[in-house]
Write a protein that holds these residues in place. Sequence first.
Motif, mmCIF file in Angstrom:
data_model
loop_
_atom_site.group_PDB
_atom_site.id
_atom_site.type_symbol
_atom_site.label_atom_id
_atom_site.label_comp_id
_atom_site.label_asym_id
_atom_site.label_seq_id
_atom_site.Cartn_x
_atom_site.Cartn_y
_atom_site.Cartn_z
ATOM 1 N N TYR A 22 55.979 37.997 45.953
ATOM 2 C CA TYR A 22 56.154 39.379 45.492
ATOM 3 C C TYR A 22 55.617 40.367 46.521
ATOM 4 C CZ TYR A 22 55.934 36.494 41.274
ATOM 5 O OH TYR A 22 56.090 35.496 40.353
ATOM 6 N N LYS A 23 55.817 40.088 47.782
ATOM 7 C CA LYS A 23 55.160 40.884 48.815
ATOM 8 C C LYS A 23 55.633 42.341 48.848
ATOM 9 C CE LYS A 23 58.312 39.647 52.586
ATOM 10 N NZ LYS A 23 58.365 39.120 53.963
ATOM 11 N N PHE A 24 56.750 42.652 48.184
ATOM 12 C CA PHE A 24 57.252 44.020 48.208
ATOM 13 C C PHE A 24 56.730 44.856 47.048
ATOM 14 C CE2 PHE A 24 59.753 43.244 51.795
ATOM 15 C CZ PHE A 24 60.432 42.042 51.653
ATOM 16 N N VAL A 37 40.284 53.896 50.788
ATOM 17 C CA VAL A 37 40.204 52.542 50.249
ATOM 18 C C VAL A 37 41.473 52.154 49.487
ATOM 19 C CG1 VAL A 37 38.910 51.060 48.662
ATOM 20 C CG2 VAL A 37 37.689 52.602 50.182
ATOM 21 N N SER A 38 42.070 53.099 48.768
ATOM 22 C CA SER A 38 43.273 52.778 47.993
ATOM 23 C C SER A 38 44.434 52.387 48.899
ATOM 24 C CB SER A 38 43.672 53.952 47.098
ATOM 25 O OG SER A 38 43.958 55.104 47.882
ATOM 26 N N GLY A 56 46.578 43.187 43.553
ATOM 27 C CA GLY A 56 47.089 42.062 44.324
ATOM 28 C C GLY A 56 48.179 41.368 43.542
ATOM 29 N N GLU A 57 49.379 41.251 44.131
ATOM 30 C CA GLU A 57 50.511 40.723 43.363
ATOM 31 C C GLU A 57 50.467 39.217 43.171
ATOM 32 O OE1 GLU A 57 52.254 41.942 47.484
ATOM 33 O OE2 GLU A 57 50.665 42.576 46.123
ATOM 34 N N ASN A 58 49.516 38.550 43.822
ATOM 35 C CA ASN A 58 49.295 37.114 43.621
ATOM 36 C C ASN A 58 47.875 36.793 44.069
ATOM 37 O OD1 ASN A 58 49.281 36.572 46.499
ATOM 38 N ND2 ASN A 58 51.504 36.801 46.448
ATOM 39 N N PRO A 59 47.360 35.598 43.781
ATOM 40 C CA PRO A 59 45.962 35.284 44.130
ATOM 41 C C PRO A 59 45.659 35.420 45.615
ATOM 42 C CG PRO A 59 46.791 33.699 42.548
ATOM 43 C CD PRO A 59 47.970 34.525 42.948
ATOM 44 N N GLU A 60 46.637 35.041 46.472
ATOM 45 C CA GLU A 60 46.395 35.126 47.905
ATOM 46 C C GLU A 60 46.225 36.582 48.359
ATOM 47 O OE1 GLU A 60 48.863 33.496 46.490
ATOM 48 O OE2 GLU A 60 48.773 31.392 47.108
ATOM 49 N N LYS A 61 47.098 37.455 47.851
ATOM 50 C CA LYS A 61 47.006 38.864 48.233
ATOM 51 C C LYS A 61 45.753 39.512 47.652
ATOM 52 C CE LYS A 61 48.756 42.455 50.329
ATOM 53 N NZ LYS A 61 48.811 42.490 51.809
ATOM 54 N N THR A 62 45.375 39.121 46.442
ATOM 55 C CA THR A 62 44.135 39.630 45.851
ATOM 56 C C THR A 62 42.940 39.246 46.716
ATOM 57 O OG1 THR A 62 45.020 39.565 43.599
ATOM 58 C CG2 THR A 62 42.629 39.525 43.828
ATOM 59 N N ARG A 104 48.129 43.699 34.510
ATOM 60 C CA ARG A 104 48.758 42.724 35.389
ATOM 61 C C ARG A 104 48.554 43.111 36.844
ATOM 62 N NH1 ARG A 104 55.213 41.157 35.416
ATOM 63 N NH2 ARG A 104 55.016 39.129 36.457
ATOM 64 N N TYR A 105 48.178 42.147 37.657
ATOM 65 C CA TYR A 105 47.974 42.281 39.096
ATOM 66 C C TYR A 105 46.673 42.996 39.475
ATOM 67 C CZ TYR A 105 53.031 41.333 39.081
ATOM 68 O OH TYR A 105 54.277 40.800 38.854
ATOM 69 N N TYR A 106 45.839 43.387 38.523
ATOM 70 C CA TYR A 106 44.615 44.108 38.839
ATOM 71 C C TYR A 106 43.370 43.279 38.530
ATOM 72 C CZ TYR A 106 46.980 48.539 39.773
ATOM 73 O OH TYR A 106 47.767 49.521 40.316
ATOM 74 N N THR A 107 42.389 43.351 39.441
ATOM 75 C CA THR A 107 41.085 42.703 39.262
ATOM 76 C C THR A 107 40.013 43.779 39.341
ATOM 77 O OG1 THR A 107 41.854 40.666 40.322
ATOM 78 C CG2 THR A 107 39.462 41.013 40.239
ATOM 79 N N GLN A 108 39.023 43.703 38.447
ATOM 80 C CA GLN A 108 37.919 44.649 38.512
ATOM 81 C C GLN A 108 36.880 44.147 39.504
ATOM 82 O OE1 GLN A 108 36.241 46.595 34.891
ATOM 83 N NE2 GLN A 108 34.299 45.725 35.572
ATOM 84 N N VAL A 109 36.487 45.020 40.420
ATOM 85 C CA VAL A 109 35.487 44.682 41.440
ATOM 86 C C VAL A 109 34.302 45.630 41.294
ATOM 87 C CG1 VAL A 109 35.026 44.433 43.908
ATOM 88 C CG2 VAL A 109 37.317 43.940 43.012
ATOM 89 N N THR A 110 33.105 45.071 41.186
ATOM 90 C CA THR A 110 31.888 45.875 41.077
ATOM 91 C C THR A 110 31.052 45.673 42.335
ATOM 92 O OG1 THR A 110 31.872 45.652 38.660
ATOM 93 C CG2 THR A 110 29.815 46.342 39.716
#
Length: 244
Positions: free
Chosen positions: A8-10, A28-29, A79-85, A125-131
């Motif tokens: 899903y790189k696009f 950062v965004s 990140g659209e997949n674990p690798e991109k995240t 979906r596709y979002y991870t929370q980072v602290t």
Amino acid sequence: MYQTPLKYKFLKPEKIVGQRCWMNKKEVSKAYHADLDSFVVTPGMVTAQTTENQSRSTFVISKPQIGYKTATAIFYLYGENPEKTAYNLSGLINEAKECTIQLERSNLFYRAILTSSSTSSTSFRYYTQVTLTFNVMESLPLTTHEISSNAIIYNPGTAESECILEITPKNQLPQYTIMGITIKNLTVNTTVTIDGINKTVMAGTDNKWADTDLVDFPALQPGKNEITMSSNQPVVISYYPIIL
């Protein structure tokens, strides 16, 4: 046919969540697809040694010391997949290790050292929370004064602020003194930089420390500062007014 592991790189995040944020002047965004949700600063701890003055029923208090502040930043990282995240997260943490942070809704700057990081899943979906947690020095933007004789500088900060002196002699000088610091063997138009922030003394690209009597790096106190020099020479004084 080769298949990229970044599926899903696009795909791209639809919009920024929260406010824009810069680390070391990188947005950062855009750089790491990490949107700042919150940034909370906690005041530094005040410590002071006290002894009881029994004859007067009072305390003798030494000069209080105020420690660095702490800041907690919460990002939503896309990140659209674990690798991109993992790729975006690695970039964000590497940038955050030692950085200057600026927020869209504030004119304050935060010189920051990363102390901890953690992640958690979200319902998006596709979002991870980072602290991210930092030790920070809070300040107003970089302030610069150009002087060529004795002068008065007002520091709007509320704490001692380290400063940078850039002396560019108009003539050859066997020695020159400014703010109580003496430098020897100054060359015409070669700038000597006494950097109280990064703790260096340079003449161009050469280490100039040995030609000084430096004990303490220069700093400006809150409020009025009288700057004296032994002869009139062009000097640039730069500092971040520190806010306790």
